[in-house]
Design a protein around this motif. Structure first.
Motif, PDB file in Angstrom:
ATOM      1  N   THR A  29     -14.012  -7.493  21.506  1.00 20.41           N
ATOM      2  CA  THR A  29     -13.736  -7.461  20.072  1.00 20.41           C
ATOM      3  C   THR A  29     -13.738  -6.051  19.462  1.00 20.41           C
ATOM      4  OG1 THR A  29     -14.828  -9.606  20.071  1.00 20.41           O
ATOM      5  CG2 THR A  29     -14.187  -8.727  17.952  1.00 20.41           C
ATOM      6  N   PRO A  30     -14.721  -5.185  19.768  1.00 24.61           N
ATOM      7  CA  PRO A  30     -14.629  -3.840  19.174  1.00 24.61           C
ATOM      8  C   PRO A  30     -13.344  -3.114  19.586  1.00 24.61           C
ATOM      9  CG  PRO A  30     -16.779  -4.171  20.184  1.00 24.61           C
ATOM     10  CD  PRO A  30     -15.918  -5.332  20.596  1.00 24.61           C
ATOM     11  N   ALA A  31     -12.932  -3.293  20.849  1.00 24.24           N
ATOM     12  CA  ALA A  31     -11.711  -2.639  21.324  1.00 24.24           C
ATOM     13  C   ALA A  31     -10.492  -3.180  20.582  1.00 24.24           C
ATOM     14  CB  ALA A  31     -11.552  -2.855  22.829  1.00 24.24           C
ATOM     15  N   ALA A  32     -10.429  -4.504  20.438  1.00 26.12           N
ATOM     16  CA  ALA A  32      -9.285  -5.106  19.753  1.00 26.12           C
ATOM     17  C   ALA A  32      -9.235  -4.654  18.296  1.00 26.12           C
ATOM     18  CB  ALA A  32      -9.371  -6.624  19.841  1.00 26.12           C
ATOM     19  N   ALA A  33     -10.403  -4.550  17.655  1.00 27.32           N
ATOM     20  CA  ALA A  33     -10.436  -4.096  16.264  1.00 27.32           C
ATOM     21  C   ALA A  33      -9.999  -2.635  16.174  1.00 27.32           C
ATOM     22  CB  ALA A  33     -11.839  -4.275  15.692  1.00 27.32           C
TER      23      ALA A  33
ATOM     24  N   SER B  80      -9.925  -5.641  10.382  1.00 29.51           N
ATOM     25  CA  SER B  80      -8.945  -4.777  11.044  1.00 29.51           C
ATOM     26  C   SER B  80      -7.598  -5.463  11.196  1.00 29.51           C
ATOM     27  CB  SER B  80      -9.450  -4.374  12.435  1.00 29.51           C
ATOM     28  OG  SER B  80     -10.709  -3.778  12.346  1.00 29.51           O
ATOM     29  N   ILE B  81      -7.648  -6.709  11.613  1.00 30.96           N
ATOM     30  CA  ILE B  81      -6.385  -7.372  11.899  1.00 30.96           C
ATOM     31  C   ILE B  81      -5.638  -7.696  10.608  1.00 30.96           C
ATOM     32  CG2 ILE B  81      -7.026  -9.824  11.963  1.00 30.96           C
ATOM     33  CD1 ILE B  81      -5.632  -9.559  14.878  1.00 30.96           C
ATOM     34  N   ALA B  82      -6.370  -7.846   9.529  1.00 32.13           N
ATOM     35  CA  ALA B  82      -5.701  -8.154   8.260  1.00 32.13           C
ATOM     36  C   ALA B  82      -5.229  -6.886   7.551  1.00 32.13           C
ATOM     37  CB  ALA B  82      -6.652  -8.947   7.364  1.00 32.13           C
ATOM     38  N   PHE B  83      -6.074  -5.861   7.497  1.00 26.69           N
ATOM     39  CA  PHE B  83      -5.808  -4.765   6.574  1.00 26.69           C
ATOM     40  C   PHE B  83      -5.427  -3.433   7.201  1.00 26.69           C
ATOM     41  CE2 PHE B  83      -8.840  -7.584   4.357  1.00 26.69           C
ATOM     42  CZ  PHE B  83      -7.973  -8.024   3.384  1.00 26.69           C
ATOM     43  N   ALA B  84      -5.420  -3.336   8.530  1.00 30.12           N
ATOM     44  CA  ALA B  84      -5.098  -2.038   9.132  1.00 30.12           C
ATOM     45  C   ALA B  84      -3.693  -1.611   8.717  1.00 30.12           C
ATOM     46  CB  ALA B  84      -5.185  -2.126  10.652  1.00 30.12           C
ATOM     47  N   PRO B  85      -3.519  -0.303   8.408  1.00 34.95           N
ATOM     48  CA  PRO B  85      -2.167   0.136   8.073  1.00 34.95           C
ATOM     49  C   PRO B  85      -1.271  -0.004   9.303  1.00 34.95           C
ATOM     50  CG  PRO B  85      -3.641   2.002   8.336  1.00 34.95           C
ATOM     51  CD  PRO B  85      -4.486   0.773   8.425  1.00 34.95           C
ATOM     52  N   GLN B  86      -0.031  -0.277   9.110  1.00 30.10           N
ATOM     53  CA  GLN B  86       0.961  -0.426  10.177  1.00 30.10           C
ATOM     54  C   GLN B  86       0.792  -1.678  11.027  1.00 30.10           C
ATOM     55  OE1 GLN B  86       1.714   3.129  12.433  1.00 30.10           O
ATOM     56  NE2 GLN B  86       1.717   4.346  10.574  1.00 30.10           N
TER      57      GLN B  86
END
Lengths: 249, 428
Positions: free
Chosen positions: B211-215, B268-274
Motif C-alpha cells: 500500500t505505501p508503494a501504491a500510494a 493518493s488515488i483520488a487526489f494525486a495530480p495527473q
C-alpha cells in the motif's frame, strides 16, 4: 576464423519442445544482418540464445572466438518494445543511462560523465529534447528510439535488435536506418530481427531466413529469392513439429 | 499529549515508524516487479519459525524470534520459487499453496504452545495481528539495526534493483548478477517482514509492503522520490498505529496501521495530480467540453456557408448537434465569453463573430483535410469519412495538419466537394 559471431550446432528448446534445430552460422564483423521468418520461427529465441539468456540443449556460441560468458560486454541489446512496462517511474535519460550500468561496478552510481554520454546517445536519435520526459508519455516510436539509445550507450561491438522497426513512425524508421548505417561504418556488427519483407532488400547486407532451422543465409541479393522465401514461410515442417510436440509431452 | 513523554510510548512509536519506513521503501521494488504477494507468503511463512524458535529455546528475546522467522520465511520464499520454476504451476498458485500451508503449520504450533503449562505467558499470538504496545527498548534496538541494514542495502543495490525491475532481460545482458540480486531482495524482504512481526503481525503484513508503494506511485514519476514517499507514508502509518495501540493497549495494532496506510492510499488515488482519479475525470471533462465547443463552432460555420452571414436559431444548430437546449445554451454562453459568437436581438439567435469565423475555419479545414486523406489513402467511401473525421479533427496538432496538407498537395475541395478553407499558416 574471423567471425564476429560463430554459432555451431545450436539446439534450443522451451520445456523440452525444440525451437531451434541445429543452427550453424558464422557472421562476419561489420555486416548488417536481417533475420526474417514466420511467427514462431525462433527469431527472438536465436538472439536470446546468442546472448546467453537461454541455455542451449546443444551447440556452441563464440563471440570473437571466445565463449559468451567472457564477451558479454561486447553485446548490445534492443529488446522488443512491448517487453517492458512503460509505466515504470523513470525518464528517458535514466533508461539510456541503464546502458552504462554494465560498465559501472556494483554499488557505484553513474557519474556525470556517464550522464553526458547518455545524453549524447539520446541526441544521436534526435531525442535530446525528451531526456527528462516520463517514458510513458513518449510515443511508440520515441520509446523505440530510447531503447536504441540505450543500446548505443552500451558501446558494444555486436548489436542484437528484436524488431526495432515494428510499429514505428516514418521519422523513427529513418532515424534507425541512419543509426544502423553509421554503426556499420564504424565496423560494428548488427543483427536485426525483422518482420517486413518489403524492406529487407533495402536495409540489409545479409539475410538469414529462419524457420526453426536456417533455410538460407548469405548476401541479401543472392539469398533473398522468391523460392527461398516461400520455403521459409510456406507451411510448417510437419514431421519436425510432430516430433517437437511429442517431446514436449 | 503527555503520553509522548512516557519512555515506553517512545519505544513503541520509534519501533513502528522504523518498520513502516523500511517496509515502504522496500515494498516499492516488490510492487514494481509485481512480486508484492511474495511478501505476503514470506510473512505468513514466518509464523511457524517464531513458534519453533520459542519451543526450542524457551526464550523471548526478539533476536530469537527474528532468527526463527527469517529461517522459515526464507524457506517459504524458496518453496514459492522452486514450485514455480520446477513445475508447471504458476507463481500465483505457488504463493497460495505455500502461504496457507506454512501459516496452517504455524497456527498448529501456536495452539500447541498455548496448551503447554508455560504457554499462557508466551504471548505469541501477538504475532498474528501485531501488538505494538508490547514493544520495549531492546526490541527497538533490534529494529533500528535491521532498518539500517535494509536502507543501506537499498542504497547499495539501487542501480541494480532499478534496472532489474524495469527490464530484467536487459539487466541480464549487461551482466548484472540477477540471481544474486533476487536473493538479496528476497533476504531484505524477509528482514523487513521479521521486523514488522510485533507491529502488524503476519496476517496483515502484505499491506505494509504494497500500500505505501501504491500510494507513493500516484504522486511521482521518479523512482527515488517514490521510495522516499513510500518510506514516509509507511512511517506515518506506523506512528498512527503506535498511538492507537498506546491508547487501547489490548487492541491488536496491525489493523490500525493498515487502516492508516490505506487512508494515505485512498487520498493518493483520488487526489494525486495527473494520476489521481479526480485529475483524470477533470481532464476528460475538459476534453469533452472542448469537443462540444468545437463542434458547435463548426456547425455555425457550415450554416453560414449555406445561408450566408446570418444569425441562426438554436433549433437550426440542434438539428446537427444532439445536445439538449440547456446544454446548448451553456456551451453557447461559453463561446460568447470567448468572443467567438454573439447573441442577436431576436431571442435565441446566434451568429459567429469575426474571431469565431477564423477559429471555425481552422476547424473545418482540419476536418475536411482529414476527410480527403481518409478517402484518398484508405479508399473509404465519401459517405463514411465524415464520422471518422469528426473524431480525429479534435486531436490533430498543427504539425500533423501541415504534414497532411503537404501529403495531399494542398487540396481545395473535400470529398463532398465543399471548399477547404485556406489556413492561417500557423498554430493559433
Amino acid at each position: 576464423m574471423n567471425a564476429a559471431l560463430s554459432v555451431a550446432d545450436l539446439v534450443v528448446s522451451y520445456q523440452r519442445r525444440p525451437v531451434l534445430w541445429n543452427v550453424n552460422v558464422d557472421i562476419a564483423a561489420g555486416r548488417l544482418v536481417g533475420i526474417v521468418g514466420p511467427n514462431g520461427a525462433g527469431k527472438s529465441t536465436l538472439i536470446k540464445a546468442i546472448m546467453g539468456l537461454l541455455p542451449p540443449v546443444a551447440g556452441r556460441i563464440l563471440v570473437f572466438d571466445e565463449p559468451i560468458d567472457q564477451q558479454r560486454h561486447l553485446l548490445g541489446y534492443v529488446p522488443q518494445r512491448g517487453s517492458v512496462d512503460w509505466d515504470f517511474p523513470t525518464n528517458a535519460l535514466d533508461v539510456v543511462l541503464m546502458g552504462r550500468y554494465g560498465k559501472i561496478p556494483l554499488f557505484r552510481r553513474p557519474t556525470r560523465q556517464h550522464r553526458a554520454f547518455a545524453e549524447e546517445c539520446l541526441a544521436k536519435l534526435g531525442m535530446f529534447a525528451y531526456a527528462k520526459r516520463q517514458i510513458s508519455q513518449l510515443s511508440g516510436g520515441q520509446q523505440q528510439r530510447v531503447f536504441l539509445a540505450r543500446a548505443l550507450a552500451q558501446e558494444a561491438e555486436i548489436y542484437l535488435m528484436d524488431e526495432p522497426f515494428a510499429g514505428v513512425d516514418a521519422a523513427t524508421e529513418q532515424a534507425i536506418i541512419v543509426l544502423l548505417r553509421e554503426l556499420k561504418e564504424k565496423g560494428k556488427t548488427i543483427i536485426v530481427v525483422h518482420h517486413d519483407l518489403q524492406s529487407v532488400q533495402n536495409y540489409f547486407d545479409d539475410v538469414m531466413l529462419l524457420n526453426q532451422r536456417i533455410v538460407a543465409y548469405g548476401p541479401t541479393t543472392e539469398v533473398f529469392t522468391e523460392q527461398r522465401i516461400h520455403e521459409t514461410y510456406g507451411g510448417r515442417l510437419n514431421l519436425l513439429a510432430a516430433v517437437g510436440e511429442e517431446l514436449a509431452r | 499529549m503527555n503520553i509522548f513523554f512516557d519512555a515506553n510510548v517512545q519505544y513503541v512509536l520509534a519501533g513502528c515508524m522504523l518498520f513502516g519506513l523500511a517496509s515502504g521503501v522496500l515494498g516499492c521494488f516488490a510492487f514494481l516487479r509485481r512480486r508484492a504477494l511474495l511478501g505476503d507468503a514470506i510473512a505468513h511463512a514466518a509464523l511457524p519459525g517464531v513458534c519453533l524458535a520459542y519451543l526450542v529455546t524457551q526464550n523471548k528475546h526478539p533476536a530469537v524470534f527474528i532468527v526463527g522467522a527469517a529461517v522459515t520465511g526464507l524457506a517459504g520464499s524458496f518453496a514459492v520459487n522452486g514450485i514455480s520454476r520446477w513445475s508447471r504451476i504458476k507463481e500465483d498458485a505457488a504463493i497460495g499453496i505455500v502461504l496457507s500451508v506454512f501459516f496452517g503449520f504455524g497456527i498448529m504450533l501456536l495452539t500447541y504452545i498455548q496448551h503447554q503449562p508455560f504457554g499462557n505467558q508466551s504471548g505469541l499470538d501477538k504475532f498474528l495481528f501485531g501488538q505494538a504496545a508490547s514493544l520495549v527498548g531492546k526490541d527497538v534496538q533490534v529494529f533500528a539495526i535491521l532498518t539500517f541494514i535494509l536502507l543501506v542495502g537499498v542504497v547499495f543495490f539501487y542501480k541494480e534493483f532499478k534496472v532489474i525491475a524495469f527490464d530484467r532481460t536487459f539487466a541480464e545482458v549487461i551482466g548484472i548478477p540477477i540471481g544474486w540480486m533476487d536473493a538479496a531482495l528476497t533476504l531484505l524482504i524477509v528482514l523487513v517482514v521479521t521486523t514488522g512481526l510485533q507491529a502488524v503481525g503476519v496476517v496483515l503484513m502484505a499491506a505494509m509492503l504494497i500500500t505505501p508503494a501504491a500510494a507513493a506511485r500516484q504522486w511521482t514519476q521518479r523512482l527515488a522520490t517514490m521510495l522516499l514517499l513510500a518510506g514516509l507514508f509507511g512511517a506515518l502509518a506506523g506512528a498512527a498505529g503506535a498511538i492507537a495501540s498506546t491508547l487501547a493497549p489490548r487492541m491488536p495494532t496491525g489493523p490500525w496501521i493498515v487502516i492508516a496506510v490505506t487512508a494515505f492510499f485512498a487520498v493518493s488515488i483520488a487526489f494525486a495530480p495527473q494520476r489521481g482519479m479526480l485529475a483524470r475525470w477533470w481532464r476528460h471533462r475538459q476534453q469533452s467540453m472542448r469537443v462540444n465547443l468545437e463542434n458547435i463552432l463548426r456547425t455555425l460555420y457550415r450554416l453560414r456557408e449555406e445561408e450566408g452571414d446570418a444569425a441562426f436559431s438554436l433549433d437550426q444548430i440542434r438539428r446537427f448537434r444532439h445536445l439538449s437546449v440547456r446544454q446548448m445554451l451553456h456551451f453557447l454562453g461559453m463561446l460568447k465569453r470567448q468572443g467567438l459568437v454573439e447573441p442577436q436581438a431576436q431571442p435565441d439567435r446566434w451568429r459567429l463573430t469575426a474571431l469565431g469565423v477564423t477559429r471555425a475555419a481552422e476547424l473545418v479545414r482540419r476536418h475536411r483535410l482529414w476527410e480527403v486523406y481518409l478517402s484518398r489513402y484508405l479508399h473509404l467511401d465519401s459517405h463514411h469519412v465524415h464520422a471518422d473525421a469528426e473524431e480525429m479533427e479534435h486531436i490533430i496538432t498543427p504539425e500533423i495538419e501541415a504534414e497532411l496538407e503537404h501529403l495531399l498537395a494542398h487540396p481545395r475541395r473535400d470529398p463532398h466537394d465543399q471548399p477547404i478553407p485556406v489556413g492561417s499558416g500557423g498554430p493559433r
